[in-house]
Motif scaffolding. Sequence first.
Motif, PDB file in Angstrom:
ATOM      1  N   LEU A   1     -28.375  46.728 -50.805  1.00 24.83           N
ATOM      2  CA  LEU A   1     -28.282  45.715 -51.055  1.00 24.83           C
ATOM      3  C   LEU A   1     -29.558  44.879 -50.728  1.00 24.83           C
ATOM      4  CD1 LEU A   1     -27.574  44.156 -53.951  1.00 24.83           C
ATOM      5  CD2 LEU A   1     -25.968  42.550 -52.446  1.00 24.83           C
ATOM      6  N   THR A   2     -29.744  44.770 -49.707  1.00 26.25           N
ATOM      7  CA  THR A   2     -30.316  44.048 -48.870  1.00 26.25           C
ATOM      8  C   THR A   2     -32.167  45.278 -49.519  1.00 26.25           C
ATOM      9  OG1 THR A   2     -30.164  44.775 -46.887  1.00 26.25           O
ATOM     10  CG2 THR A   2     -29.913  42.326 -47.683  1.00 26.25           C
TER      11      THR A   2
ATOM     12  N   PRO B   1     -38.552  43.423 -43.416  1.00 26.96           N
ATOM     13  CA  PRO B   1     -37.898  43.582 -42.266  1.00 26.96           C
ATOM     14  C   PRO B   1     -36.741  43.031 -41.771  1.00 26.96           C
ATOM     15  CG  PRO B   1     -39.904  44.777 -42.138  1.00 26.96           C
ATOM     16  CD  PRO B   1     -39.739  44.150 -43.491  1.00 26.96           C
ATOM     17  N   ILE B   2     -37.233  42.141 -41.093  1.00 23.18           N
ATOM     18  CA  ILE B   2     -36.569  40.717 -41.054  1.00 23.18           C
ATOM     19  C   ILE B   2     -35.300  40.483 -41.348  1.00 23.18           C
ATOM     20  CG2 ILE B   2     -36.330  38.281 -40.483  1.00 23.18           C
ATOM     21  CD1 ILE B   2     -39.516  39.112 -39.530  1.00 23.18           C
ATOM     22  N   MET B   3     -35.880  40.446 -43.070  1.00 26.06           N
ATOM     23  CA  MET B   3     -34.776  39.976 -43.859  1.00 26.06           C
ATOM     24  C   MET B   3     -32.873  40.628 -43.933  1.00 26.06           C
ATOM     25  SD  MET B   3     -34.806  39.249 -47.975  1.00 26.06           S
ATOM     26  CE  MET B   3     -34.843  41.544 -48.370  1.00 26.06           C
ATOM     27  N   ILE B   4     -33.350  42.133 -43.992  1.00 27.14           N
ATOM     28  CA  ILE B   4     -33.097  42.672 -43.529  1.00 27.14           C
ATOM     29  C   ILE B   4     -32.492  42.435 -42.408  1.00 27.14           C
ATOM     30  CG2 ILE B   4     -32.352  45.509 -43.626  1.00 27.14           C
ATOM     31  CD1 ILE B   4     -34.429  45.653 -45.772  1.00 27.14           C
ATOM     32  N   VAL B   5     -33.041  43.374 -41.514  1.00 28.44           N
ATOM     33  CA  VAL B   5     -31.677  42.584 -39.938  1.00 28.44           C
ATOM     34  C   VAL B   5     -31.330  41.663 -39.482  1.00 28.44           C
ATOM     35  CG1 VAL B   5     -32.607  42.505 -37.300  1.00 28.44           C
ATOM     36  CG2 VAL B   5     -33.878  44.035 -38.507  1.00 28.44           C
ATOM     37  N   SER B   6     -31.645  40.302 -40.276  1.00 31.58           N
ATOM     38  CA  SER B   6     -30.792  39.477 -40.295  1.00 31.58           C
ATOM     39  C   SER B   6     -29.294  38.808 -40.101  1.00 31.58           C
ATOM     40  CB  SER B   6     -31.552  38.212 -40.588  1.00 31.58           C
ATOM     41  OG  SER B   6     -33.317  38.248 -40.098  1.00 31.58           O
ATOM     42  N   GLY B   7     -29.214  39.875 -41.579  1.00 29.85           N
ATOM     43  CA  GLY B   7     -27.941  40.468 -42.495  1.00 29.85           C
ATOM     44  C   GLY B   7     -27.079  41.152 -40.717  1.00 29.85           C
ATOM     45  N   VAL B   8     -27.642  41.731 -40.698  1.00 31.64           N
ATOM     46  CA  VAL B   8     -27.019  42.749 -40.000  1.00 31.64           C
ATOM     47  C   VAL B   8     -26.494  41.785 -38.485  1.00 31.64           C
ATOM     48  CG1 VAL B   8     -26.543  44.571 -38.513  1.00 31.64           C
ATOM     49  CG2 VAL B   8     -27.592  45.009 -40.335  1.00 31.64           C
ATOM     50  N   VAL B   9     -27.594  41.005 -38.157  1.00 28.19           N
ATOM     51  CA  VAL B   9     -27.113  40.178 -37.178  1.00 28.19           C
ATOM     52  C   VAL B   9     -26.178  39.240 -37.067  1.00 28.19           C
ATOM     53  CG1 VAL B   9     -28.231  38.006 -35.475  1.00 28.19           C
ATOM     54  CG2 VAL B   9     -29.503  40.243 -35.850  1.00 28.19           C
ATOM     55  N   ILE B  10     -25.619  38.289 -38.551  1.00 28.73           N
ATOM     56  CA  ILE B  10     -25.505  37.063 -39.266  1.00 28.73           C
ATOM     57  C   ILE B  10     -24.118  37.939 -38.675  1.00 28.73           C
ATOM     58  CG2 ILE B  10     -24.750  36.132 -40.706  1.00 28.73           C
ATOM     59  CD1 ILE B  10     -26.968  35.452 -41.888  1.00 28.73           C
ATOM     60  N   VAL B  11     -23.550  39.066 -39.132  1.00 24.02           N
ATOM     61  CA  VAL B  11     -21.970  39.457 -39.488  1.00 24.02           C
ATOM     62  C   VAL B  11     -21.987  40.388 -38.059  1.00 24.02           C
ATOM     63  CG1 VAL B  11     -21.187  41.764 -40.162  1.00 24.02           C
ATOM     64  CG2 VAL B  11     -22.986  40.946 -41.635  1.00 24.02           C
ATOM     65  N   GLY B  12     -22.859  40.408 -37.004  1.00 28.20           N
ATOM     66  CA  GLY B  12     -22.365  40.719 -35.937  1.00 28.20           C
ATOM     67  C   GLY B  12     -22.486  39.644 -34.969  1.00 28.20           C
ATOM     68  N   ASN B  13     -23.230  38.160 -35.276  1.00 25.90           N
ATOM     69  CA  ASN B  13     -22.260  37.087 -34.590  1.00 25.90           C
ATOM     70  C   ASN B  13     -20.936  36.819 -34.802  1.00 25.90           C
ATOM     71  OD1 ASN B  13     -25.096  37.027 -33.723  1.00 25.90           O
ATOM     72  ND2 ASN B  13     -25.966  35.794 -35.219  1.00 25.90           N
ATOM     73  N   ALA B  14     -21.127  36.888 -37.042  1.00 24.96           N
ATOM     74  CA  ALA B  14     -19.597  36.839 -37.396  1.00 24.96           C
ATOM     75  C   ALA B  14     -18.162  36.869 -36.288  1.00 24.96           C
ATOM     76  CB  ALA B  14     -19.631  37.099 -38.610  1.00 24.96           C
ATOM     77  N   MET B  15     -19.054  38.395 -35.862  1.00 27.69           N
ATOM     78  CA  MET B  15     -17.499  39.308 -34.912  1.00 27.69           C
ATOM     79  C   MET B  15     -17.329  38.708 -33.959  1.00 27.69           C
ATOM     80  SD  MET B  15     -18.339  43.614 -36.356  1.00 27.69           S
ATOM     81  CE  MET B  15     -17.572  43.789 -35.558  1.00 27.69           C
TER      82      MET B  15
ATOM     83  N   GLY C   1     -54.121  37.335 -35.389  1.00 21.86           N
ATOM     84  CA  GLY C   1     -53.887  35.968 -36.255  1.00 21.86           C
ATOM     85  C   GLY C   1     -52.405  35.761 -36.403  1.00 21.86           C
ATOM     86  N   ILE C   2     -52.382  35.510 -37.598  1.00 24.50           N
ATOM     87  CA  ILE C   2     -51.094  34.559 -38.125  1.00 24.50           C
ATOM     88  C   ILE C   2     -50.113  35.647 -38.119  1.00 24.50           C
ATOM     89  CG2 ILE C   2     -52.098  34.259 -40.706  1.00 24.50           C
ATOM     90  CD1 ILE C   2     -49.551  31.949 -38.530  1.00 24.50           C
ATOM     91  N   MET C   3     -50.210  37.416 -38.498  1.00 22.37           N
ATOM     92  CA  MET C   3     -50.078  38.505 -38.214  1.00 22.37           C
ATOM     93  C   MET C   3     -48.805  38.293 -36.985  1.00 22.37           C
ATOM     94  SD  MET C   3     -48.992  40.790 -41.039  1.00 22.37           S
ATOM     95  CE  MET C   3     -50.307  41.219 -41.608  1.00 22.37           C
ATOM     96  N   SER C   4     -49.514  38.594 -35.664  1.00 16.04           N
ATOM     97  CA  SER C   4     -48.685  38.652 -34.490  1.00 16.04           C
ATOM     98  C   SER C   4     -47.770  37.180 -34.437  1.00 16.04           C
ATOM     99  CB  SER C   4     -49.929  38.052 -33.769  1.00 16.04           C
ATOM    100  OG  SER C   4     -50.029  36.424 -33.917  1.00 16.04           O
ATOM    101  N   VAL C   5     -47.403  36.639 -34.929  1.00 12.98           N
ATOM    102  CA  VAL C   5     -46.121  36.346 -35.803  1.00 12.98           C
ATOM    103  C   VAL C   5     -45.222  36.417 -35.955  1.00 12.98           C
ATOM    104  CG1 VAL C   5     -45.566  33.124 -35.748  1.00 12.98           C
ATOM    105  CG2 VAL C   5     -47.616  33.850 -34.948  1.00 12.98           C
ATOM    106  N   ILE C   6     -45.913  37.173 -36.972  1.00 12.81           N
ATOM    107  CA  ILE C   6     -44.722  37.597 -37.694  1.00 12.81           C
ATOM    108  C   ILE C   6     -43.948  38.736 -37.129  1.00 12.81           C
ATOM    109  CG2 ILE C   6     -44.035  38.786 -40.499  1.00 12.81           C
ATOM    110  CD1 ILE C   6     -44.896  35.788 -40.995  1.00 12.81           C
ATOM    111  N   ALA C   7     -44.944  39.469 -36.495  1.00 10.65           N
ATOM    112  CA  ALA C   7     -44.501  41.158 -35.900  1.00 10.65           C
ATOM    113  C   ALA C   7     -43.888  39.720 -34.496  1.00 10.65           C
ATOM    114  CB  ALA C   7     -45.990  40.980 -34.955  1.00 10.65           C
ATOM    115  N   GLY C   8     -44.147  39.260 -33.873  1.00 15.36           N
ATOM    116  CA  GLY C   8     -43.171  38.485 -32.909  1.00 15.36           C
ATOM    117  C   GLY C   8     -41.519  38.640 -32.948  1.00 15.36           C
ATOM    118  N   MET C   9     -41.665  37.608 -34.505  1.00 12.75           N
ATOM    119  CA  MET C   9     -40.472  37.419 -35.085  1.00 12.75           C
ATOM    120  C   MET C   9     -39.801  38.677 -35.266  1.00 12.75           C
ATOM    121  SD  MET C   9     -41.707  34.448 -37.653  1.00 12.75           S
ATOM    122  CE  MET C   9     -39.789  34.744 -38.725  1.00 12.75           C
ATOM    123  N   LEU C  10     -40.320  39.979 -35.755  1.00  7.75           N
ATOM    124  CA  LEU C  10     -39.028  40.865 -36.275  1.00  7.75           C
ATOM    125  C   LEU C  10     -38.621  41.729 -34.421  1.00  7.75           C
ATOM    126  CD1 LEU C  10     -38.415  43.525 -38.137  1.00  7.75           C
ATOM    127  CD2 LEU C  10     -41.017  43.952 -37.583  1.00  7.75           C
TER     128      LEU C  10
END
Length: 900
Positions: free
Chosen positions: A508-509, A548-562, A595-604
């Motif tokens: 879905l995501t 990709p951060i949006m997709i991975v975030s959902g998997v992390v949230i499910v793991g945190n819930a478990m 530049g600012i792209m490095s921040v997004i990459a670091g977040m991922l």
Amino acid sequence: HGLLDGDSLSFHSVAVRLAEKIAAYGWTAWSFYPEPGATGNTALLGALYAVFGSDPSLMIPVNAAIHALSGVLIYQIAKLLATGKTGRIAGTIAAALFVMFPSALNWYAQIHKDGFAIAGVLFVVWSWVWAREKPTNGKAFRVLIGGTLAGVSLLIFARPYNLAPLTAVIASVFCAILAIDVRKLRSRWKKITLYALSVLIIATGAAWSRTSGIDAQYVAADIKHWSWQKSGWLPQIAEDYIETVARLRVRLISSGIDVNAQSLIDKEVIPTSTSSVIAYAPRAIQIALFAPFPTTWLEKVSLTRLVSVFEMLIWYMIAPGVLFAIIYRRSSRLLMVFVFSTLFLYIYGFTIANIGTLYRVRYPYLFLFIIVGLIGWVEFYLRRRSHRLRRNAPLPVEPAPPGDAEIAMPPDITHAGIFGAGLIVAALTGLTYAGLFLRDVILARWFGVGAELDAFFVATTIPMFIVAVLSTPLGTMIIPQFLAARARYSDAAAQNMVSRILLIYTALTALVALLLLLAAPFLLQLVARNFTPEKIGLSQSLLVWMLPIMIVSGVVIVGNAMLNALQRFTVPASAQAAVPIMSILALVVFGDHFGIMSVIAGMLVGQLLNLWLVAAALAKNGFSVQPGWATGGAPLQGALVQYLPLVAAALLVNIAVPLNIAMASTLTEGSAAALGLGNKVVTFITGLVGAAVATVILPHFSSYMARNRLLDARNELSFFLLAASVITIPVALMLFEAAEVIVRLAFSGGAFGDNDVNEVARVMRFGIIQLPFFTANLLILKFAIATHHAGRVMIASLFGLAANVALNIVLMQHSGVAGIALAASISVALSACLMLLLFNRLRHIPWIDLIMAGSNWMLYTTLVICLQYNSYTGVVVTVLALLFLLYGQWNLLVRWRIAI
């Protein structure tokens, strides 16, 4: 002071003069009855003025305490008239109505004496009813004589002229008792003697007030063109009393006509003999009980009239319950109350032809009827419910033997463990929030308020909104489903269920990410209309990395819930710190080149590291976050039913923030920024509370529900609702008072001047008010998810959003951007009240918890208002009341839990 009128203004003037005498001549100038027509309430007020100065609000705590005491007596009388659950429920409702009926403001919010007189009457009634069925011993003597003396003292203090009718009525009640006990006089002679002594005490007080001349001014004077015809068959003392009552009616009608009173009734009825007084008795009782009548409710509509209509409508609905009380709860105590209140209502209904005055004077006697009516309705309801439960009771089922899943379930957490885990989670989450704040500070200093930072915030807004609406509810839904699957099936079935959910979610995501990628040019132009083509291009490039951060975030949230369901609370709370850490490191190392792209990459990278830590912790417990479609898992229908309302609720809640910002932008320049900055602390505090509650409380409730322990879950909800009030109310009040200091320390300097500090501080003050309501709302929300009632959450969220918009429109016109913050707090409070009512209807929250929460919130709101307007007398009194209330509630809850 502009708020006093009528008798209150004259009492205030008398008290001022008395205080001046005390200042001039000392305390020897103080008198219990300082002037003609002025009684103990003015003497007490004069003493307060002499000590503290002429401030009429000094009397409000005294009046409120006396009125609250009368409410307690109402409750106690109900418990004596109907023992057990019926008396407790009827007494609670009657006492609440007694205290909170708006008409009572006439005396406890003014300088009046009605409150003292009402308490005096109720003391007498309570002591007589208490002694009716109690054994005759030293305690009975103390209660009956002490209660009678207390009642007589209060009447001497406020209305000594009321002792004469009280003597007549109590003597009549005494005769009724003698008639009931005529066959048991020998066995009850001690109690009869006590009652006779009580009558003597009241009669002595009446005689003293008459002979001392204190109440002589209240005796009706001679009236022209009116004469009394003696009956010749009554004793002279009775004849004189009836003549005095009739004369008083004529005088009050005459004075009402002179001042053009609008609420006179039967003013043409002028009794001239004993027979005419007796003939008018049924009509007098009817007026005293049921006036104003429904035919006059909508005549000359005003606020006062609407209040009386509201209260009379409640009494009309309660009145049929009197018949049920007579059928189900007949007793000599009930007869005593009937005789007492009926005779007094007859006296007042006969003498007072002005409905407005009668409405106030009859208050305690009408409430005795309300007690009886509520007892009848409660008894009727309890009997019907008992009959229905017996009829619909299912056949007993043999309990299933415990299986391996039951053994595998995590143990119950103690309250100390829950609070400890909650504090750890809040602390770790606070560190993550601090890291994100530090990242934003570094970004602001590195790039400035320019194109790259604009593109960054725009590119992150849409994916994070999707995460809040689609992914966060998924984690909330997983916890009860995961625990239920483990309890009912097996660990393998629970894992298979989660894997299938993750597969559906990932697909879905991924579809949502593809749609966002295709629609990115259009969406970015819609969100950022003023961006240049270069900034739109940069935003689109950053958005590609955010998907990709949006997709991975959902998997992390499910793991945190478990992990939270397995009571591994610290791993999810600490692992999330990888995101701000890696984004800051990436900026420092690669910022000059990318530049600012490095921040997004670091977040991922940080989110992937977060996922790895969560997956490793799950693997140690035999679970994973790998998507798949394995067979043999628990069914998914229940998960879907719970997930969709949570998504709708998340959408309604999250859309309120940009909506408020949009409405603030229509005000003066800088209003949107003031709202955003003022809500920083509010968002930080509510975020920490939300993280602690979601991490610890939801698994706690879900664990109970997975083992079919609904009653334990309800008891835990009651405990946490009270604990939330004890903890969050002081925190909210401290932040409310420290708002200006916090804002000045955080933002003051440079272009941020004093006017900005004041405006942002007002936003923070009004925003932090929501904290106790937000916490209660969150607790009920987690309980709703655990008990599979997520649909109610969506209803409350929709109601809160509608209230937020409506209140914004009203309050922003009067208070600017601070009005929007206040509207948000009020909408959260209304949503919390609705959640309480909805779950009360489902019997998850008992009435006593509803009353407790309402009382706490009412006092909390009063305290906020007192702080806002610097009424420190009100602050002291309200704090004391709140402390007493919380202490009493805590003891009640402890005794209740021990009993269970």
